[in-house]
Scaffold this motif. Structure first.
Motif, mmCIF file in Angstrom:
data_model
loop_
_atom_site.group_PDB
_atom_site.id
_atom_site.type_symbol
_atom_site.label_atom_id
_atom_site.label_comp_id
_atom_site.label_asym_id
_atom_site.label_seq_id
_atom_site.Cartn_x
_atom_site.Cartn_y
_atom_site.Cartn_z
ATOM 1 N N ALA A 67 0.882 -1.046 0.164
ATOM 2 C CA ALA A 67 -0.270 -0.149 -0.021
ATOM 3 C C ALA A 67 0.785 0.733 0.331
ATOM 4 O O ALA A 67 0.491 2.422 -0.746
ATOM 5 C CB ALA A 67 -1.091 -0.328 1.201
ATOM 6 N N ALA A 68 2.093 1.076 0.841
ATOM 7 C CA ALA A 68 2.746 2.453 0.645
ATOM 8 C C ALA A 68 3.791 2.729 -0.537
ATOM 9 O O ALA A 68 3.396 3.537 -1.590
ATOM 10 C CB ALA A 68 4.429 2.019 1.819
ATOM 11 N N LYS A 69 4.254 1.725 -1.275
ATOM 12 C CA LYS A 69 4.725 1.660 -2.861
ATOM 13 C C LYS A 69 3.481 2.225 -3.570
ATOM 14 O O LYS A 69 3.866 3.288 -3.933
ATOM 15 C CB LYS A 69 5.001 0.279 -3.270
ATOM 16 C CG LYS A 69 5.933 0.590 -4.183
ATOM 17 C CD LYS A 69 6.083 -0.362 -4.270
ATOM 18 C CE LYS A 69 7.282 -0.386 -6.533
ATOM 19 N NZ LYS A 69 7.855 -0.504 -6.904
ATOM 20 N N GLU A 70 2.038 1.595 -4.004
ATOM 21 C CA GLU A 70 1.397 2.325 -4.280
ATOM 22 C C GLU A 70 0.812 3.697 -4.012
ATOM 23 O O GLU A 70 0.772 4.724 -5.168
ATOM 24 C CB GLU A 70 -0.201 1.128 -4.481
ATOM 25 C CG GLU A 70 0.136 -0.043 -4.728
ATOM 26 C CD GLU A 70 -1.369 -0.614 -4.406
ATOM 27 O OE1 GLU A 70 -0.498 -1.872 -4.988
ATOM 28 O OE2 GLU A 70 -1.754 -0.728 -3.563
ATOM 29 N N ALA B 6 13.516 5.814 -3.035
ATOM 30 C CA ALA B 6 13.084 4.980 -4.399
ATOM 31 C C ALA B 6 13.582 4.020 -5.444
ATOM 32 O O ALA B 6 13.565 3.151 -5.244
ATOM 33 C CB ALA B 6 11.673 5.905 -4.974
ATOM 34 N N ILE B 7 14.815 4.849 -5.527
ATOM 35 C CA ILE B 7 16.295 3.843 -6.594
ATOM 36 C C ILE B 7 16.423 2.761 -5.418
ATOM 37 O O ILE B 7 16.750 1.317 -6.189
ATOM 38 C CB ILE B 7 17.099 5.043 -6.563
ATOM 39 C CG1 ILE B 7 16.898 5.987 -7.688
ATOM 40 C CG2 ILE B 7 17.704 4.333 -7.617
ATOM 41 C CD1 ILE B 7 16.878 7.576 -7.969
ATOM 42 N N GLU B 8 16.896 2.900 -4.400
ATOM 43 C CA GLU B 8 17.371 1.888 -3.693
ATOM 44 C C GLU B 8 16.598 0.778 -3.193
ATOM 45 O O GLU B 8 16.683 -0.512 -3.367
ATOM 46 C CB GLU B 8 17.853 2.356 -2.582
ATOM 47 C CG GLU B 8 18.469 2.084 -1.461
ATOM 48 C CD GLU B 8 18.256 2.351 0.309
ATOM 49 O OE1 GLU B 8 18.422 3.135 0.762
ATOM 50 O OE2 GLU B 8 18.213 1.547 1.007
ATOM 51 N N TYR B 9 14.604 1.474 -3.169
ATOM 52 C CA TYR B 9 14.328 0.053 -3.199
ATOM 53 C C TYR B 9 13.883 -0.124 -5.065
ATOM 54 O O TYR B 9 12.448 -0.964 -5.125
ATOM 55 C CB TYR B 9 12.838 1.114 -3.130
ATOM 56 C CG TYR B 9 12.873 1.213 -1.063
ATOM 57 C CD1 TYR B 9 13.919 0.196 -0.994
ATOM 58 C CD2 TYR B 9 11.802 1.996 -0.711
ATOM 59 C CE1 TYR B 9 13.872 0.691 1.152
ATOM 60 C CE2 TYR B 9 12.281 2.512 0.359
ATOM 61 C CZ TYR B 9 12.954 1.530 1.532
ATOM 62 O OH TYR B 9 12.960 2.180 2.942
ATOM 63 N N SER B 10 14.272 0.558 -5.611
ATOM 64 C CA SER B 10 14.482 -0.066 -7.452
ATOM 65 C C SER B 10 13.017 -0.025 -7.446
ATOM 66 O O SER B 10 12.451 -0.806 -9.315
ATOM 67 C CB SER B 10 14.567 -1.840 -7.424
ATOM 68 O OG SER B 10 15.492 -2.132 -6.543
ATOM 69 N N PHE B 11 12.155 1.114 -7.397
ATOM 70 C CA PHE B 11 11.179 1.550 -7.859
ATOM 71 C C PHE B 11 10.860 2.256 -9.150
ATOM 72 O O PHE B 11 12.688 2.407 -9.699
ATOM 73 C CB PHE B 11 10.196 2.812 -7.078
ATOM 74 C CG PHE B 11 10.034 2.629 -6.008
ATOM 75 C CD1 PHE B 11 9.722 1.660 -5.987
ATOM 76 C CD2 PHE B 11 9.190 3.526 -4.912
ATOM 77 C CE1 PHE B 11 9.303 0.314 -4.224
ATOM 78 C CE2 PHE B 11 8.717 3.219 -3.468
ATOM 79 C CZ PHE B 11 9.168 2.188 -3.563
#
Ligand SMILES: N[C@@H](CCC(=O)N[C@@H](CS)C(=O)NCC(=O)O)C(=O)O
Length: 223
Positions: free
Chosen positions: A136-139, A177-182
């Motif tokens: 949900a947080a990513k969305e 966000a880049i660290e999380y590969s978004f």
């Protein structure tokens, strides 16, 4: 470098990077205590006197101690004469527009989404795993990022046509966000590239993420 009486505690995360970055953009010299979060150093008696909430970054300027990365960079931009490339609002209206960006980024991106993911992935041993909360947080992060992407104009600055606190906050959230590969919208990738290529960002990055093992003992606060 301007003669200052500035001391900064904090390294190892993008919230600390923000402060090193702003200080370097402003051309300010400062004493640096490389306190790493979750190393135990934020809980020493000495450090708790500086910030009872055991968090970095912390900045001291003469007799003023400021915590909270967004508040610190805002303070630094206003307490010293800004170089020509830094935007500092001159009216309440202009301040409101800058604040609008800063508070939006700090609440919707830093706190409500990216840090929720951090808690339930990197720090899941402390906060528990929660795939539902992370999804949900990513969305929500992506939804809000798509909403602001068209608002970034060709200059690549969020407000005032120059680098501001808002750009430092957004760029460092994009780092996260880049660290999380978004997968990021192309103009957000370009925005991030523009700012992360600034010499002050690069200098701040080196200082923030240097190997703690390489820090001489005398630089550490007494235990
Ligand atoms: N909202 C604060 C968050 C500060 C924060 O949580 N700092 C973390 C590192 S990013 C920390 O110091 N953690 C150490 C601890 O929790 O004891 C800010 O933006 O400065």
């Amino acid at each position: 470098m301007e003669e200052t009486d500035l001391t900064l505690w904090g390294m190892g995360t993008v919230r600390n990077l923000r402060v090193h970055w702003m200080l370097m953009e402003m051309g300010l010299d400062y004493t640096f205590y490389p306190v790493h979060p979750r190393s135990g150093e934020t809980y020493t008696e000495e450090f708790l006197k500086i910030n009872p909430r055991h968090k970095v970054p912390v900045l001291r300027h003469r007799d003023v101690v400021v915590t909270e990365s967004a508040a610190i960079i805002s303070y630094v931009s206003e307490a010293f004469a800004p170089p020509p490339g830094i935007y500092v609002p001159a009216t309440a209206q202009a301040r409101a527009k800058l604040n609008e960006w800063c508070f939006f980024i700090m609440t919707e991106f830093d706190a409500h989404t990216l840090y929720v993911i951090r808690r339930h992935t990197t720090f899941s041993s402390l906060y528990g795993e929660s795939p539902t909360a992370c999804k949900a947080a990513k969305e929500y992060f992506m939804d809000q990022l798509q909403a602001i992407a068209p608002l970034i104009d060709k200059s690549g600055f969020l407000v005032g046509g120059k680098l501001s606190c808002a750009d430092i906050l957004l760029t460092t959230c994009i780092d996260w966000a880049i660290e999380y590969s978004f997968e990021l919208p192309p103009n957000i990738v370009a925005y991030h590239e523009q700012h992360s290529n600034r010499p002050a960002y690069k200098g701040a990055f080196r200082k923030t993420f240097m190997d703690p093992a390489s820090i001489p003992d005398l630089m550490r606060i007494p235990r």
